[in-house]
Design a protein around this motif. Structure first.
Motif, mmCIF file in Angstrom:
data_model
loop_
_atom_site.group_PDB
_atom_site.id
_atom_site.type_symbol
_atom_site.label_atom_id
_atom_site.label_comp_id
_atom_site.label_asym_id
_atom_site.label_seq_id
_atom_site.Cartn_x
_atom_site.Cartn_y
_atom_site.Cartn_z
ATOM 1 N N GLU A 1 0.854 -1.182 0.000
ATOM 2 C CA GLU A 1 0.000 0.000 0.000
ATOM 3 C C GLU A 1 0.895 1.239 0.000
ATOM 4 O O GLU A 1 2.094 1.149 0.320
ATOM 5 C CB GLU A 1 -0.916 -0.010 1.225
ATOM 6 N N PRO A 2 0.366 2.411 -0.358
ATOM 7 C CA PRO A 2 1.195 3.610 -0.459
ATOM 8 C C PRO A 2 1.986 3.895 0.823
ATOM 9 O O PRO A 2 1.448 3.863 1.926
ATOM 10 C CB PRO A 2 0.173 4.717 -0.742
ATOM 11 N N LEU A 3 3.276 4.172 0.637
ATOM 12 C CA LEU A 3 4.178 4.432 1.756
ATOM 13 C C LEU A 3 4.419 5.922 1.890
ATOM 14 O O LEU A 3 4.487 6.641 0.901
ATOM 15 C CB LEU A 3 5.521 3.710 1.535
ATOM 16 N N ARG A 4 4.576 6.376 3.135
ATOM 17 C CA ARG A 4 4.857 7.779 3.394
ATOM 18 C C ARG A 4 6.041 7.872 4.348
ATOM 19 O O ARG A 4 6.066 7.225 5.395
ATOM 20 C CB ARG A 4 3.640 8.487 3.992
ATOM 21 N N GLY A 5 7.032 8.692 3.965
ATOM 22 C CA GLY A 5 8.207 8.856 4.802
ATOM 23 C C GLY A 5 7.918 9.488 6.142
ATOM 24 O O GLY A 5 8.678 9.308 7.095
ATOM 25 N N SER A 6 6.810 10.230 6.241
ATOM 26 C CA SER A 6 6.457 10.865 7.509
ATOM 27 C C SER A 6 5.916 9.855 8.524
ATOM 28 O O SER A 6 5.670 10.216 9.673
ATOM 29 C CB SER A 6 5.428 11.966 7.276
ATOM 30 N N LEU B 1 15.147 15.764 5.384
ATOM 31 C CA LEU B 1 14.582 16.801 4.525
ATOM 32 C C LEU B 1 13.952 16.211 3.266
ATOM 33 O O LEU B 1 12.856 16.617 2.855
ATOM 34 C CB LEU B 1 15.670 17.810 4.145
ATOM 35 N N VAL B 2 14.619 15.247 2.659
ATOM 36 C CA VAL B 2 14.076 14.649 1.432
ATOM 37 C C VAL B 2 12.781 13.918 1.726
ATOM 38 O O VAL B 2 11.821 14.003 0.958
ATOM 39 C CB VAL B 2 15.110 13.695 0.798
ATOM 40 N N TRP B 3 12.721 13.213 2.835
ATOM 41 C CA TRP B 3 11.492 12.516 3.193
ATOM 42 C C TRP B 3 10.344 13.499 3.395
ATOM 43 O O TRP B 3 9.234 13.288 2.910
ATOM 44 C CB TRP B 3 11.717 11.715 4.476
#
Length: 316
Positions: A33-38, A159-161
């Motif tokens: 499922e969609p992943l989020r770095g936050s 920062l990139v995440w």
């Protein structure tokens, strides 16, 4: 010559396994499922409960294990072109079998990077053997040095995440290309590989596992590798593997050499020709990085239904 060639072959095997793991991670990313770095703990949970990702992780650590042995016998600048050869094979595979496309500008960047690694390899000299006494004492006496090496990689990854998870609005908004994610994952990967190099140096000079465990390097490797793997998995769900792998390698190997110079006292070449080769190689690597486009070409509207693949860019 024989043993040197054997360790060079081992280095090639290590980097081949390393990049095969990338392909396995990509298969895993498309199923998730969609992943989020936050949400790093959720990302970690999805990774660690996915059997395909775990298989890729085993391959990755097998490659890293071979890399530890190869690092103990092959000078770092000499190993650079060997590692780049595996990258070229991965880019070819992505274009040939995964249907990815690179623009002329992106191909030029890849070519510059390959040339840069060759120049860095040619800059290798025979002096400056690194001993465990230097690495261990240096680490214990200079904690600020370790922090100075670790901080940039962690800041870049964070920062990139955060930027990557910002949803750009507007009709013409474009997704970040693999360059941004490659920066974050590559910095941490280079930091982890510097830790691997430290492990190999300490073990070869002391022959003691206890000495390795008492050093900072195993924990540096594990922590940086965990961050790099999490960011890599998010990137593979959204971007082309060819771009991610190239930028990650550019940043990772650069960070590795610069980190090794500071941590292990490995001297920059002082003779004119090796100095120019090394400096020119880094300049070309930086040029290659700057040339990569920062955003994906949005292409025509994607007719496929929404799902896990909606983060994959349309590549022309």
């Amino acid at each position: 010559m024989g043993p040197d060639l054997g360790y060079a072959a081992l280095a090639l095997l290590a980097t081949t396994i390393y990049y095969i793991a990338f392909l396995v991670f990509r298969i895993s990313a498309r199923r998730m499922e969609p992943l989020r770095g936050s949400r790093p703990f959720r990302v970690a949970r999805l990774m660690l409960t996915d059997p395909i990702w775990l298989g890729g992780g085993l391959l990755l650590f097998l490659g890293l294990g071979y890399e530890v042995v190869a690092f103990s016998r092959v000078p770092l600048p000499v190993a650079q072109p060997i590692f780049a050869a595996g990258l070229v094979l991965l880019v070819w595979f992505a274009v040939r079998f995964l249907g990815e496309r690179l623009s002329r500008r992106e191909w030029a960047s890849v070519a510059l990077f390959v040339l840069a690694t060759v120049l860095i390899g040619l800059s290798a000299t025979s002096g400056g053997e690194v001993r465990a006494e230097h690495t261990l004492v240096g680490t214990l006496k200079s904690p600020w040095t370790m922090m100075a090496i670790c901080a940039p990689a962690l800041v870049i990854a964070t920062l990139v995440w955060l930027v990557g998870d910002r949803r750009a609005g507007g009709r013409h908004a474009r997704k970040l290309a693999g360059v941004a994610y490659g920066l974050g994952a590559g910095a941490c990967a280079g930091l982890a590989e510097a830790g691997i190099r430290g492990i190999s140096i300490v073990y070869m000079d002391t022959g003691s596992v206890q000495a390795v465990l008492e050093s900072f390097y195993p924990y540096l490797t594990i922590g940086a590798a965990a961050i790099a793997l999490g960011q890599l998995q998010v990137a593979l769900q959204r971007c082309r593997i060819a771009i991610i792998a190239v930028v990650l390698t550019v940043i990772g190997r650069t960070y590795l050499i610069l980190g090794s110079t500071v941590l292990f006292g490995e001297d920059w070449p002082s003779e004119p020709v090796p100095f120019l080769l090394r400096t020119g190689g880094f300049a070309l690597a930086l040029t290659a990085l700057i040339m990569f486009p920062r955003h994906e070409d949005p292409g025509p509207p994607d007719p496929r239904p929404a799902g896990g693949d909606r983060y994959l860019p349309t590549v022309r």
